[in-house]
Design a protein around this motif. Structure first.
Motif, short mmCIF file in Angstrom:
data_model
loop_
_atom_site.label_atom_id
_atom_site.label_comp_id
_atom_site.label_asym_id
_atom_site.label_seq_id
_atom_site.Cartn_x
_atom_site.Cartn_y
_atom_site.Cartn_z
N HIS A 418 0.82 -1.21 0.00
CA HIS A 418 0.00 0.00 0.00
C HIS A 418 0.86 1.27 0.00
CE1 HIS A 418 -3.36 -2.67 0.90
NE2 HIS A 418 -2.63 -3.19 1.88
N TYR A 419 2.11 1.11 -0.35
CA TYR A 419 3.09 2.21 -0.31
C TYR A 419 2.59 3.42 -1.09
CZ TYR A 419 7.53 4.56 -1.48
OH TYR A 419 8.54 5.47 -1.67
N SER A 420 2.17 3.23 -2.33
CA SER A 420 1.74 4.35 -3.17
C SER A 420 0.51 5.04 -2.60
CB SER A 420 1.47 3.88 -4.60
OG SER A 420 2.65 3.38 -5.20
N TRP A 421 -0.44 4.25 -2.09
CA TRP A 421 -1.64 4.83 -1.50
C TRP A 421 -1.29 5.69 -0.29
CZ3 TRP A 421 -4.01 4.41 3.30
CH2 TRP A 421 -5.32 4.93 3.38
N ILE A 422 -0.40 5.20 0.56
CA ILE A 422 0.01 5.96 1.75
C ILE A 422 0.72 7.24 1.33
CG2 ILE A 422 1.56 5.97 3.75
CD1 ILE A 422 0.99 2.95 4.02
N TYR A 423 1.66 7.15 0.39
CA TYR A 423 2.40 8.33 -0.04
C TYR A 423 1.46 9.39 -0.63
CZ TYR A 423 7.37 7.72 0.70
OH TYR A 423 8.61 7.66 1.29
N HIS A 424 0.52 8.95 -1.44
CA HIS A 424 -0.40 9.90 -2.08
C HIS A 424 -1.21 10.67 -1.04
CE1 HIS A 424 -3.31 11.60 -4.87
NE2 HIS A 424 -4.28 11.03 -4.18
N HIS A 425 -1.79 9.95 -0.08
CA HIS A 425 -2.67 10.59 0.88
C HIS A 425 -1.93 11.26 2.04
CE1 HIS A 425 -6.38 9.37 -1.00
NE2 HIS A 425 -5.89 8.16 -1.16
N ALA A 426 -0.63 10.97 2.18
CA ALA A 426 0.17 11.64 3.20
C ALA A 426 0.85 12.88 2.66
CB ALA A 426 1.21 10.67 3.77
N GLY A 427 0.65 13.18 1.38
CA GLY A 427 1.26 14.35 0.77
C GLY A 427 2.75 14.22 0.60
N LEU A 428 3.21 13.00 0.28
CA LEU A 428 4.64 12.73 0.17
C LEU A 428 5.08 12.59 -1.28
CD1 LEU A 428 4.90 10.01 2.96
CD2 LEU A 428 5.70 12.36 3.12
N GLU A 429 6.37 12.81 -1.48
CA GLU A 429 7.02 12.49 -2.73
C GLU A 429 8.06 11.43 -2.44
OE1 GLU A 429 8.76 15.80 -4.64
OE2 GLU A 429 6.86 16.73 -5.22
N PHE A 430 8.29 10.54 -3.41
CA PHE A 430 9.30 9.51 -3.18
C PHE A 430 10.70 10.10 -3.25
CE2 PHE A 430 12.40 6.47 -4.84
CZ PHE A 430 12.38 5.56 -3.81
N ARG A 431 11.45 9.96 -2.18
CA ARG A 431 12.88 10.30 -2.14
C ARG A 431 13.56 9.20 -1.34
NH1 ARG A 431 13.67 14.75 -5.61
NH2 ARG A 431 11.94 16.20 -5.31
N SER A 432 14.84 9.05 -1.51
CA SER A 432 15.58 8.05 -0.76
C SER A 432 15.74 8.49 0.69
CB SER A 432 16.95 7.81 -1.40
OG SER A 432 17.69 6.87 -0.65
N ASN A 433 14.95 7.88 1.59
CA ASN A 433 15.03 8.15 3.02
C ASN A 433 14.73 9.60 3.34
OD1 ASN A 433 15.50 7.43 5.71
ND2 ASN A 433 17.61 8.12 5.63
N VAL A 434 13.91 10.25 2.53
CA VAL A 434 13.54 11.64 2.79
C VAL A 434 12.03 11.80 2.70
CG1 VAL A 434 13.72 14.03 1.98
CG2 VAL A 434 15.74 12.56 1.94
N VAL A 435 11.43 12.46 3.69
CA VAL A 435 10.02 12.78 3.67
C VAL A 435 9.87 14.17 3.04
CG1 VAL A 435 8.03 13.35 5.10
CG2 VAL A 435 9.45 11.38 5.67
N THR A 436 9.13 14.26 1.96
CA THR A 436 8.95 15.54 1.27
C THR A 436 7.47 15.84 1.17
OG1 THR A 436 10.88 14.99 -0.08
CG2 THR A 436 9.55 16.85 -0.79
N THR A 437 7.04 16.91 1.84
CA THR A 437 5.62 17.27 1.83
C THR A 437 5.41 18.49 0.95
OG1 THR A 437 5.94 18.58 3.83
CG2 THR A 437 5.19 16.33 4.11
N HIS A 438 4.22 18.56 0.39
CA HIS A 438 3.87 19.69 -0.47
C HIS A 438 3.68 20.94 0.34
CE1 HIS A 438 3.26 17.27 -4.13
NE2 HIS A 438 2.81 16.34 -3.30
#
Length: 438
Positions: A418-438
């Motif tokens: 469910h990685y993509s679903w979590i990232y989408h709804h958490a406002g995240l972008e995929f980065r290596s070990n980095v949380v990036t919010t809009h």
């Protein structure tokens, strides 16, 4: 033999958390490295483990350690391809040649130890093949400020996930009460009842400055999703009832997003994202990394992970203090063999089971639901980052009882699928070990 059934944690209002029989276990990770850790066996008696298996294609390694205090080093045996020598009572040099073992174990005690002093074998410096992996300068650079990497991502707030301040990164104990900042991504979720009284409901996991991941059933009552106006999140606290707790942050939920495949009877997609506005990342509040997008749960089988939760102790004394323990991830066949009717019904490619089995009394209980099963993974800088791998979904309850029985296995929803679903709804972008919010 007791009859056995599985029920959702959310169906019970009583909070009975970790069953933690046995003494506290203390681990020391110099600089938060993946290469080396020490486990306390008894007072002033530590087991050191070097994890060479974390390095692919390693053909030779020279490990140089300098301890802060004079130490006594011993080993049960040293293979022919490993030599260990000392140039002083503070130094240890280990030379490993092919074939490289996955691990090498040795034992350390402080030579001069007084009962009123710390017995931790503090490492002042660690080098591998002449590369400095840990020293005082590296430790000093591991600050909360250093985890904020927003300047590298224009227009984004970016923060390294799965890391803690050095005070909590190096020395942590489990099977005991947590110190503030030990598990900075864990939160307590409260629900307002009809009388506007807040009651503790579940645990949750910070994955971004605006999002908490928890179990779907934690936000689902009587066939309906709980409104965001009824949910309150307490973060940064190892004692959620202490309103003056250092690092405490209290936020009202802004939005509740239930996984579209959620079904109260299954664990396949027992997930929800609670949106908040906005967590401040501090020594006590940090995001955890989310495992994925590649996943294979079979690689988890037989490994130990960490689980955290609030609630009563193993002596059924009410407590609001955060506690943690290790738990063993089991092969599906182990749990299905224990109860084919139950675990065969719940286990699939999206779920896994964990526990130490019927002879154990170490396990999560009611009220720990929604909390994470977290695993460490070594990163490019040789340090450990913590990843959310599972969200606690269902427990075992024996006949005639209403509380989760710690002797039985628990079932987790695997977040990897469910990685993509979590990232989408958490406002995240995929980065290596980095949380990036809009």
């Amino acid at each position: 033999m007791l009859s056995f059934l599985l029920i959702s944690f959310a169906m019970l209002w009583e909070v009975n958390s970790m069953a933690l029989k046995g003494p506290a276990l203390t681990r020391y990770d110099p600089c938060g490295l993946g290469l080396l850790h020490f486990d306390r066996i008894s007072e002033n008696n530590w087991r050191g483990v070097l994890h060479f298996g974390l390095y692919a294609n390693l053909v030779e390694a020279v490990i140089e350690m300098e301890f802060k205090e004079e130490t006594i080093i011993s080993a049960h045996q040293t293979p022919y391809n490993i030599t260990a020598k000392r140039t002083s009572q503070k130094d240890l040099i280990i030379h490993v040649m092919a074939p490289i073992p996955n691990t090498y174990t040795f034992f350390v005690t402080l030579k001069h130890f007084n009962a009123n002093e710390s017995d931790v074998p503090v490492v002042n410096q660690l080098m591998m093949n002449k590369v400095a992996l840990c020293n005082e300068q590296i430790k000093a650079a591991q600050t909360i400020t250093s985890l904020n990497v927003s300047e590298k991502y224009a227009g984004r707030h970016a923060h390294i996930c799965g890391r803690r301040s050095i005070d909590h990164e190096e020395l942590v104990s489990v099977r005991t009460e947590a110190k503030p900042g030990d598990w900075p991504w864990h939160v307590a979720i409260f629900v307002r009842d009809a009388n506007n009284v807040l009651k503790y409901e579940c645990g949750g996991n910070i994955v971004s400055s605006t999002a908490i991941v928890t179990a779907g059933h934690c936000v689902y009552k009587n066939g309906f999703k709980i409104g965001a106006n009824r949910l309150v999140i307490v973060a940064g606290s190892s004692s959620h009832k202490d309103i003056n707790h250092v690092g405490r942050q209290v936020l009202n939920a802004q939005e509740v997003i239930l996984h579209p495949a959620f079904n109260i009877n299954f664990s396949t997609a027992d997930l929800a994202v609670i949106r908040v506005n906005t967590l401040r990342f501090t020594e006590y509040v940090q995001p955890i990394c989310v495992w994925g997008p590649v996943y294979d749960k079979t690689k988890l089988f037989g490994s130990e992970a960490t689980v955290v939760g609030f609630g009563s102790t193993e002596f059924n004394k009410q407590s609001d203090v955060l506690r943690s323990t290790y738990i063993m991830v089991q092969n599906d066949t182990t749990c299905v063999s224990f109860s084919p009717k139950v675990y065969g019904y719940l286990l699939n490619e999206f779920t896994f089971c964990a526990g130490y089995g019927p002879t154990s009394s170490i396990n999560p209980r009611n009220g720990d639901s929604g909390g994470g099963l977290v695993v460490p993974a070594m990163q490019y800088d040789h340090k450990i980052s913590w990843f959310l791998r599972g969200v606690l979904s269902k427990c075992g309850v024996s006949a005639g009882h209403k509380d989760c029985d710690p002797r039985y296995y628990v079932v987790y929803t695997d977040v990897g699928p469910h990685y993509s679903w979590i990232y989408h709804h958490a406002g995240l972008e995929f980065r290596s070990n980095v949380v990036t919010t809009h």
